[in-house]
Write a protein that holds these residues in place. Sequence first.
Motif, mmCIF file in Angstrom:
data_model
loop_
_atom_site.group_PDB
_atom_site.id
_atom_site.type_symbol
_atom_site.label_atom_id
_atom_site.label_comp_id
_atom_site.label_asym_id
_atom_site.label_seq_id
_atom_site.Cartn_x
_atom_site.Cartn_y
_atom_site.Cartn_z
ATOM 1 N N LYS A 103 42.041 67.123 -40.261
ATOM 2 C CA LYS A 103 41.715 66.051 -39.939
ATOM 3 C C LYS A 103 40.291 66.038 -39.222
ATOM 4 N N GLN B 43 42.600 71.312 -44.505
ATOM 5 C CA GLN B 43 42.961 69.729 -44.618
ATOM 6 C C GLN B 43 43.107 69.407 -43.138
ATOM 7 N N ASN C 166 40.098 60.274 -39.603
ATOM 8 C CA ASN C 166 41.433 60.166 -39.712
ATOM 9 C C ASN C 166 41.804 61.077 -41.540
ATOM 10 N N LEU C 167 40.672 61.465 -41.474
ATOM 11 C CA LEU C 167 40.181 61.875 -43.517
ATOM 12 C C LEU C 167 40.549 63.283 -43.320
ATOM 13 N N PHE D 286 40.353 65.777 -35.331
ATOM 14 C CA PHE D 286 41.149 67.071 -34.442
ATOM 15 C C PHE D 286 40.505 68.325 -34.614
#
Lengths: 267, 384
Positions: free
Chosen positions: A164, A162, A108-109, A167
């Motif tokens: 995540k 940027q 998630n980061l 992905f």
Amino acid sequence: MNNNTLDLGNTNSPNSLPHFVAKNIIKNFGGIKALNNLNFEVYRGEVMGLVGDNGAGKSTLMKAISGSQLCDSGTFMIDGEEVKISSPQDASKYGIQIVYQDLALCENLDIPANLFLGNEKKLFNYLRFIPNFLLPLDHLSMEESAIESMKNLKVSTIKSMQAKIGFLSGGQRQSIAIARAIKSDSSIVLLDEPTAALGVSQTKEVLDLVLRLKETNHAVVIISHNLNNVFEVCDRITVIRQGENVEVFDKLKSTPDQIVSAITRGT
Amino acid sequence: MNNFLDKIANLRETPLGSFVPVMIALVAIWIYFGINEPIFLSPRNFYYLFMQSAVVGTLAVGVTMVLLLGDIDLSIGAVAGVCAATLAVLTTNMGLYAPYAIIISLLFGAFLGCIMGAIIAYVKIPSFVVTLAGLLGFQGLMMKILGINGAINVRDPIIRSISTTTLPTTIGMVLAIIGVVLFGYLIIRNRSIRSKKNLENETNLVSAVKFLFFSILMIGATILLNLYKGVPILILILLALTFLLGWISTSTSYGRSIFAVGGNAESARRVGISIEFIKISAFGIVGFMAAVGGLIGASRYASVSFNAFAGGPLLLEAIGAAVIGGTSLFGGRGSVWNAILGALVIGSLGNGLDLSGARAADKLMFSGAILLIAVTLDAVSRKK
Ligand SMILES: Nc1ncnc2c1ncn2[C@@H]1O[C@H](COP(=O)(O)OP(=O)(O)O)[C@@H](O)[C@H]1O
Ligand SMILES: [Mg+2]
């Protein structure tokens, strides 16, 4: 088969000490002898393969070296000096970094956040009255460093810092996990099955990365089931079976068939 | 179908993706009720809509902090009640100077939160169970504190003033304009620094939409509130707290750790983050925000009663607001600002349905449907 390369030393620097040595490592899980008097070594500037059948004890050895799961007995030495590794913090203090089989990234980061997780760059460090964990993050400089380290590793397929992690492709994730392992002043990098889940081109990306670690004089240990991969990047190959040493092969003086035989029959 | 779901998941990861759905829901509700119930868009109704949503909003902002961890706090309503009851006893019954009483009750809320957090972190019981026990236990505690009457009046002028005072209209407007200018300046400054450093920038469109959205909301809301009484202090307090928590969660390593634990606790542990500290403190923050909610409630109703805080509605609306705002129940994704938008969605829906003479039954069913849609979006956006 008389090439017991344990004594041959490293072809790159024949006279030097191994950078890292594990001696007589024993680890039992209840009745199971996962590691039984195992010996292991790796030089700087060397890629050492660690192979063996499922359950041979490869991951257990990695965890012992990286301090995330302690062994019952045995000694570790770095540049000839005995060191005590009883936690992941100890290991990273000695420059040992591990890329886990399960990667351990936060999906998630984004990329900089993962690279600097637990070790963020902050602004206003001189403001002593603010607790460190409440200081503002230096987003920009972390992002710049992330770009820099991706560049150093020649990872070119990532479009946005940027993004995540969730992905990204398997190969990209593996690259980021490796980048995280080596961005600090690490000298030993352990990779547990780094190409297991990857396609052909992604595997190549990761193997290129491994060779780059070697060029930068890291001691690299790579676990893999894929002997083609192993022969492509490794200088030497340690074969273990049921927690015991079988043999250490020099890549230039051995064939995949010999390795297979050592893995399955112990000869 | 899977392809379609993937598309939604990807859309949600875009810069605007997280708050656009809740914005659309809000605007749709406002337009619908604006057409059908003209009173809905009147300044007076808006004023009360904001006031009504304040308690739910406060709790929603708080509970977002533990939802980010992948935990939940079912005791927020009860903690709010206990803290409000404590406040009432301290001021009304014991005559303590209100600011002291407020500080004590806020710290008490944080303390209760920390205790539950410690049990969750060290004994490793799921937060669902621990806070359910908290819900029951604190409801009992609230009854005990309130005594046989089950309610205590709060007449203290300082506490009352929190919900009755509004900013003078000019000051409210000036503050809103300063906020908008500052926001625009930060966007422009960030863009120019990033392009100077050769870092990727968000597109002009995204920046413009962000700015327009923010300024229309700020200025529009201020104008509407000014047409009636002015911007309530209460709203200002809520915005300030949300700003603080929003900043902490996105711009400090503490906040980063919260997201990391919610995303992959094992990964967080391996890099040396103390999961215990993160959980205890996050539950402490929720407890604190619950106490703020209790304070706001006490101030608005001029009394603290068992019925106002106990039971389901407050708790469920707060968690619903956070989830409608796009915070994931699975942890690791969300934002405190969206919780405010979610609270406005729930508040507007309730208010609009009230105006159109809907029954409680319809209200419940509508709220349920909206919550279901939000949770579905959440589950779909969750990548495999
Ligand atoms: N946590 C554990 N508990 C019990 N047995 C374990 C544990 N981890 C590994 N083992 C056992 O130790 C042996 C070596 O495992 P492992 O190191 O994972 O093998 P490899 O990575 O070579 O496939 C296996 O027999 C495995 O079942
Ligand atoms: Mg393994």
